[in-house]
Scaffold this active site. Structure first.
Site, PDB file in Angstrom:
ATOM      1  CD  GLU A   1      -1.980  -1.427   3.001  1.00 38.82           C
ATOM      2  OE1 GLU A   1      -2.093  -0.275   3.807  1.00 38.82           O
ATOM      3  OE2 GLU A   1      -2.115  -2.771   3.334  1.00 38.82           O
TER       4      GLU A   1
ATOM      5  CE  LYS B   1       5.135   5.216   7.027  1.00 40.99           C
ATOM      6  NZ  LYS B   1       4.936   6.560   7.295  1.00 40.99           N
TER       7      LYS B   1
ATOM      8  CG  ASP C   1       3.220  12.691   4.691  1.00 38.53           C
ATOM      9  OD1 ASP C   1       3.295  12.193   6.002  1.00 38.53           O
ATOM     10  OD2 ASP C   1       4.028  13.555   4.187  1.00 38.53           O
TER      11      ASP C   1
ATOM     12  CE1 TYR D   1      -3.253   2.442   9.417  1.00 40.19           C
ATOM     13  CE2 TYR D   1      -3.000   4.506   8.032  1.00 40.19           C
ATOM     14  CZ  TYR D   1      -2.837   3.844   9.345  1.00 40.19           C
ATOM     15  OH  TYR D   1      -2.512   4.518  10.194  1.00 40.19           O
TER      16      TYR D   1
ATOM     17  CE  LYS E   1       9.923   7.832   6.339  1.00 41.88           C
ATOM     18  NZ  LYS E   1       8.935   8.749   6.720  1.00 41.88           N
TER      19      LYS E   1
ATOM     20  CB  CYS F   1      22.431  46.324 -11.769  1.00 48.34           C
ATOM     21  SG  CYS F   1      22.728  45.014 -12.451  1.00 48.34           S
TER      22      CYS F   1
ATOM     23  CB  CYS G   1      25.744  46.717 -15.297  1.00 47.53           C
ATOM     24  SG  CYS G   1      24.018  47.006 -15.386  1.00 47.53           S
TER      25      CYS G   1
ATOM     26  CB  CYS H   1      19.437  45.594 -14.109  1.00 50.20           C
ATOM     27  SG  CYS H   1      20.535  46.232 -15.025  1.00 50.20           S
TER      28      CYS H   1
ATOM     29  CB  CYS I   1      22.914  44.720 -17.655  1.00 49.76           C
ATOM     30  SG  CYS I   1      23.494  43.846 -16.380  1.00 49.76           S
TER      31      CYS I   1
HETATM   32  S1  IVH Z   1      -0.369   0.149   8.857  1.00 50.72           S
HETATM   33  C1  IVH Z   1      -0.271  -1.834  12.431  1.00 50.72           C
HETATM   34  N1  IVH Z   1      -0.709   1.323   6.495  1.00 50.72           N
HETATM   35  O1  IVH Z   1       2.325   5.322   8.894  1.00 50.72           O
HETATM   36  C2  IVH Z   1       0.447  -0.909  11.435  1.00 50.72           C
HETATM   37  N2  IVH Z   1       0.232   2.791   8.203  1.00 50.72           N
HETATM   38  O2  IVH Z   1       4.409   4.579  11.514  1.00 50.72           O
HETATM   39  C3  IVH Z   1       0.013   0.378  11.549  1.00 50.72           C
HETATM   40  N3  IVH Z   1       0.506   5.039   7.451  1.00 50.72           N
HETATM   41  O3  IVH Z   1       1.295   6.216  11.915  1.00 50.72           O
HETATM   42  C4  IVH Z   1       0.157   1.213  10.483  1.00 50.72           C
HETATM   43  N4  IVH Z   1      -0.184   4.845   5.557  1.00 50.72           N
HETATM   44  O4  IVH Z   1      -0.265   6.680  10.088  1.00 50.72           O
HETATM   45  C5  IVH Z   1      -0.127   1.506   7.845  1.00 50.72           C
HETATM   46  N5  IVH Z   1      -1.174   1.954   4.557  1.00 50.72           N
HETATM   47  C6  IVH Z   1      -0.825   2.418   5.625  1.00 50.72           C
HETATM   48  C7  IVH Z   1      -0.337   3.763   5.905  1.00 50.72           C
HETATM   49  C8  IVH Z   1       0.089   3.868   7.528  1.00 50.72           C
HETATM   50  C9  IVH Z   1       0.262   5.896   6.344  1.00 50.72           C
HETATM   51  C10 IVH Z   1       1.234   5.638   8.542  1.00 50.72           C
HETATM   52  C11 IVH Z   1       0.401   5.518  10.021  1.00 50.72           C
HETATM   53  C12 IVH Z   1       1.361   5.330  11.060  1.00 50.72           C
HETATM   54  C13 IVH Z   1       2.892   5.719  10.215  1.00 50.72           C
HETATM   55  C14 IVH Z   1       3.748   4.353  10.343  1.00 50.72           C
END
Ligand code: IVH
Length: 676
Positions: free
Chosen positions: A115, A117, A119, A227, A316, A412, A415, A429, A435
């Site tokens: 999946e 991650k 933000d 998730y 990451k 400037c 120049c 300028c 220049c």
């Molecule tokens: S699973 C048991 N899945 O990433 C596992 N986390 O430290 C719990 N996050 O605070 C997290 N996308 O907020 C999981 N697809 C995803 C995620 C996800 C973002 C964040 C989550 C957590 C941090 C991991």
């Protein structure tokens, strides 16, 4: 007394209509009706519900206008909300799988749920008997804060799961976030209204979710992707996480569509790299990928350690924001004399590259940021967008450290001519052709790839040639001799000969390239192409008055004025003659200012992925010259997409919508057919 059938029908219709507009507004960013009309619908619903005592906590009337709460109630998570272990490279991902296999005493391939991650902010949603009862932040993992009042405002989070679930408790976890478009629009509106500028989507979402007043939070179009599952009572869930996702999606919960089930870590790695490649094209921000063992029984066997589950891992991606120090601010002089402040930064690795300087755009931006030399700042580089200072980090200690304010120089730096104010924010300028900085920049522009494309005439060499006064204008390029070049630092016989050949080759050009190379203010590649196709010959452009110039699509009155100013300047016309006398030439274009010459009129094209045979800007200019619009995203109105290697979500969307897709080769054939 029973409520008349007619009223019940109206209430039902209003609720559905309001939910529909809520979805369009919050999830799709595409409202169909003005806010005032929406408010009227809502007021009518509230009126009918109150008069007829038709209270229902799932009604959309319950999502808006809640009262501000006094503070946050603490919530204890029955099952701790853990975080994820993380890795940054392929080797560590491989060792993650080796550890799993060792613990499970198996050699068979493991299946993973992969999946993005996202933000955002981790939250827990507690549904009792299928009704949203409580929403909480993760907090420290054990204790979070009750944010139910704000979460009820998020239209994509169901207040009630479908179908109804008697005698059940289900805790859903996921990430609440603000998507890129929502963030952009929010800042645009805020800027117009003179409000604050939000730094990034994550912080904005975090602020919104922890707002005490739900009316304020409702102004931020938050979304959520679920998730994982926490507490579960009274219901049996499937044995694989991927199946759980499919199930909860049926219940009405939002699950990330960019997830995928992969077999073995190598396949996961491919997923991660593909995700990284399409990071810019995603509608939301991510900071990596998450791999989770898909089989729930295996998850249980693996268990957790103190902070994170052993069965999951975050891969990451390079961070898009980093902090660094502003070492100095220099003022650069552009091709047309514009003075731009540039921050010299302590080098910092951000968004996958090392950044050591960045433009601060103009003095207004410096004031808005409140930045001074010596400040710690946050630098952001998302995708291939140029790095940007987004925020000054407030000082912990005394203010004395912030010693050097930034002010525009009076003369400037290149120049020493006077610097003049041009409009509200720009400074220029006044030196013009005398220049050296302006001269260097205009030569760099002239020689660049999209202009005269002189290979080997790079920035360093141009600096040297102007500093040594070997050339003073673009016309000088065509007088350069082998002898002059060979005498220069780090210039061998071979490179000098190559450069002379490249200069000679560049003489055979096209009118659009030549026009663009002249560096007329505001005239970019697309406009140059339009001018060329509209007028056909340079003499007609030189002679054109404002009325005929504004007839060219995309030429507005301001640009027309710049074009006039350029060609009424005798020096510029003399320069053009000099260049033509040196042998610069181009084929004549048939002027075409009628719609017959615009075979793509009314069509919308989207370019995605990388093009290998021509720069994207050229492809865009060609499409525009043929009458097409070029859009940044795919919708049902798209006529065709041109997908080069690395195309991601735009291509997928076009496939889903059944839109015509061309690869680069097919696109070039199309252009050849249409242009000649
Ligand atoms: S699973 C048991 N899945 O990433 C596992 N986390 O430290 C719990 N996050 O605070 C997290 N996308 O907020 C999981 N697809 C995803 C995620 C996800 C973002 C964040 C989550 C957590 C941090 C991991």
């Amino acid at each position: 007394m029973a409520v008349p059938e007619k009223i019940l029908r109206e209430v039902d219709m209003l609720r559905r209509e309001i939910e529909h507009h809520n979805r369009l507004y919050h999830s799709q960013d595409a409202p169909e009706i003005p806010d005032a009309d929406f408010d009227a619908l809502l007021r009518r619903l509230e009126e009918l519900e109150t008069k007829n005592e038709l209270f229902d906590e799932t009604s959309p009337s319950q999502r808006v206008g809640g009262e501000a709460v006094a503070g946050f109630t603490q919530v204890r998570h029955e099952i701790a909300m853990l975080s994820l272990s993380k890795v940054f490279d392929e080797a560590d991902l491989q060792s993650f799988e080796s550890r799993l296999k060792k613990r499970l005493e198996t050699q068979t391939r493991i299946q993973y749920s992969c999946e993005p991650k996202v933000d955002g902010i981790a939250v827990s949603l507690l549904y009792k008997d299928g009704m949203l009862e409580r929403a909480a932040t993760r907090g420290d993992g054990v204790t979070g804060e009750d944010i139910t009042h704000n979460v009820r405002m998020i239209s994509s989070i169901p207040l009630q799961l479908k179908p109804q679930k008697k005698d059940t408790v289900i805790e859903i976890r996921g990430e609440i976030f603000l998507d890129k478009l929502g963030f952009k629009k929010l800042n645009e509106t805020s800027e117009k209204e003179g409000g604050k500028i939000f730094v990034n989507p994550r912080n904005t979402a975090a602020g919104a979710i922890r707002q005490l007043d739900p009316r304020k939070s409702a102004k931020i179009p938050l979304r959520m992707y679920c998730y994982s599952i926490g507490l579960v009572e009274g219901i049996k869930l499937p044995k694989a996480l991927s199946e759980i996702f499919a199930l909860i999606e049926k219940w009405g919960l939002p699950v990330n569509p960019d997830r995928s089930v992969e077999n073995g870590v190598d396949a996961c790695l491919k997923y991660c790299l593909a995700l990284l490649a399409k990071r810019n094209d995603l509608s939301y921000e991510i900071d990596g990928a998450v791999l989770k063992v898909d089989n729930v029984e295996l998850q249980q066997q693996l268990g957790t350690n103190a902070r994170s589950p052993r069965w999951a891992m975050a891969y990451k991606f390079p961070a898009e924001e980093q902090s660094t120090t502003v070492l100095d601010v220099e003022f650069q002089v552009g091709r047309t004399g514009t003075i731009t402040p540039v921050a010299r930064l302590e080098p910092v690795f951000v968004g996958g590259v090392t950044v050591s300087n960045t433009t601060l755009h103009n003095m207004d931006e410096i004031e808005r940021l409140g930045v001074r030399i010596g400040d710690r700042v946050i630098v952001r580089r998302a995708g291939d967008v140029i790095p940007k200072v987004v925020k000054v980090i407030p000082h912990e200690g005394s203010k004395k450290i912030r010693e050097k304010p930034i002010s525009i120089p009076e003369t400037c730096p290149a120049c020493a001519s006077a610097i003049e104010k041009d409009g509200d924010v720009l400074y220029r300028c006044s030196g013009g052709i005398i220049c050296p900085a302006q001269r260097k920049e205009s030569i760099k522009h002239f020689a660049s790839r999209s202009a005269m494309d002189i290979e080997g005439l790079g920035h360093k060499l141009i600096e040297l040639l102007v500093n040594k006064e070997v050339i003073t204008s673009v016309a000088g390029i065509y007088t350069l001799t082998l002898e002059q070049l060979v005498g220069l630092e780090r210039m061998g016989d071979k490179s000098a000969a190559n450069l002379v050949a490249a200069i000679d080759k560049s003489k055979q050009t096209t009118l659009p390239r030549f026009l663009f190379a002249l560096g007329i203010r505001e005239v970019g590649e697309a406009t140059a192409l339009q001018l060329a196709t509209h007028f056909g010959i340079l003499e007609s452009i030189i002679a054109a008055d404002l009325t005929s110039l504004v007839k060219v699509p995309a030429v507005g009155p301001v640009m027309a004025e710049h074009i006039r100013v350029f060609f009424t300047n005798k020096n510029n016309v003399a320069l053009i003659e000099q260049l033509q006398d040196s042998g610069v030439t181009w084929p004549i274009i048939e002027p075409s200012n009628d719609d017959l010459a615009k075979p793509l009129l009314g069509e919308t094209y989207v370019l995605t992925g990388s093009l290998e045979q021509m720069p994207r800007s050229e492809a865009k200019a060609k499409l525009i010259s043929l009458g097409a619009k070029v859009a940044g995203s795919v919708s049902k109105n798209t006529s065709c997409i041109v997908a080069g290697p690395g195309a991601g979500s735009k291509l997928t969307k076009a496939e889903e919508l059944g839109i015509k897709i061309l690869n680069e080769g097919e696109f070039i054939v199309l252009l050849d057919d249409l242009i000649t």
